[in-house]
Design an enzyme around this catalytic site. Sequence first.
Site, PDB file in Angstrom:
ATOM      1  N   LYS A  54       2.078  -2.288   6.177  1.00  0.00           N
ATOM      2  CA  LYS A  54       1.553  -0.915   6.122  1.00  0.00           C
ATOM      3  C   LYS A  54       1.005  -0.486   7.484  1.00  0.00           C
ATOM      4  CE  LYS A  54       0.611  -1.409   1.213  1.00  0.00           C
ATOM      5  NZ  LYS A  54      -0.366  -1.700   0.140  1.00  0.00           N
ATOM      6  N   GLN A  98      -6.616  -2.786  -0.517  1.00  0.00           N
ATOM      7  CA  GLN A  98      -5.462  -3.603  -0.908  1.00  0.00           C
ATOM      8  C   GLN A  98      -5.798  -4.395  -2.174  1.00  0.00           C
ATOM      9  OE1 GLN A  98      -2.310  -3.657   0.488  1.00  0.00           O
ATOM     10  NE2 GLN A  98      -1.822  -4.938  -1.270  1.00  0.00           N
ATOM     11  N   ASP A 121      -3.423   6.128  -1.952  1.00  0.00           N
ATOM     12  CA  ASP A 121      -2.663   5.281  -2.886  1.00  0.00           C
ATOM     13  C   ASP A 121      -2.350   6.054  -4.169  1.00  0.00           C
ATOM     14  OD1 ASP A 121      -1.781   2.772  -2.171  1.00  0.00           O
ATOM     15  OD2 ASP A 121      -3.704   1.790  -2.513  1.00  0.00           O
TER      16      ASP A 121
END
Length: 296
Positions: A54, A98, A121
């Site tokens: 990412k 995460q 997200d």
Amino acid sequence: MSASILDGKFLSQKIRASISADVLDWVEKGNRTPKLQVILVGENPASETYVGAKTKACKDVGIESDTLILPDTVSEYELKGVISEFNKDQNTDGILIQLPIPDHIRKLSIIEAIDHRKDVDGFHPMNIGRLTVGQPSFRPCTPAGILEMLNYYSIPTKGKHAVVVGASNIVGSPVAVMLSRENNSGKATTTICHKFTKDLTKHTIDADLLIVATGQPGLITGQMVKEGVVVIDVGITRVADHTTERGYRLAGDCDFDTVAEKASWITPVPGGVGPMTVAMLMKNTLLAAKNSIYTD
Ligand code: NDP
């Protein structure tokens, strides 16, 4: 039939090139460089790999990123304090925690602590709720990547039977909502299956479009699908393999060879859904920087 490949790696590169041009244009107009703040709790090799992918993608498209690594002993209270600081920080556009996080921290409580305007997200209840009622929202990256892929490859969904195996908050449930509701790559009749589904094959064999997101390698075999099905395999599991240098290989939820024999289209693992997820994260971060979803 032998399936054609839904090439997420190729498509994600195309999308990333377009995001990169948009970021450049945004910055050239005098705006601050968009910034993604990643928070990683504890040591988890798979998580470290995903975070690496990412942050590299950020660099490639011109988005700034920073990764804060916290020990797995961090308390929920402390983690919320950290999130609160990033919520307030004017230079932070997107915040990503995460997953997974250690069991002593309540995952949903942490997701809710993120300012929904920075929830790139797309996991915050505000974003999931708005997605469900058709309001602009940050779309969860993996489901959004799947719909982009269906759209790009002109896979028809309207009136088709989409079967989603797996009902998590981050993949299965939102992708089922999107496939059933949205006009673009949606309007499918949707079935959601999970661990308690009786006779899984009864459902999968009827699917025109099969999305599998369980984390159970090889769960779906060729005998469980019909000829011509379109298969999206979201699963990525590290399976021990001592014939490889790193000691493992990545396995999807489908037995690729037998399913591909009957499918018309299929995603590979790796190189299918994974890169699309990262591309959608870049897209959401740029949207956050531009205040495109929430204007206040
Ligand atoms: P979760 O563990 O949160 O959810 C798994 C879901 O699958 C649950 O709904 C569970 O049912 C269901 N399930 C598990 N076993 C079976 C079974 N035998 N039959 C039917 N349903 C079953 O996983 P995630 O959704 O987070 O991830 C799923 C997979 O996708 C993982 O391999 C993960 O690594 C991968 N992934 C890949 C991404 C990518 O970018 N490619 C992004 C996100 C995830 P129940 O609800 O009853 O427990």
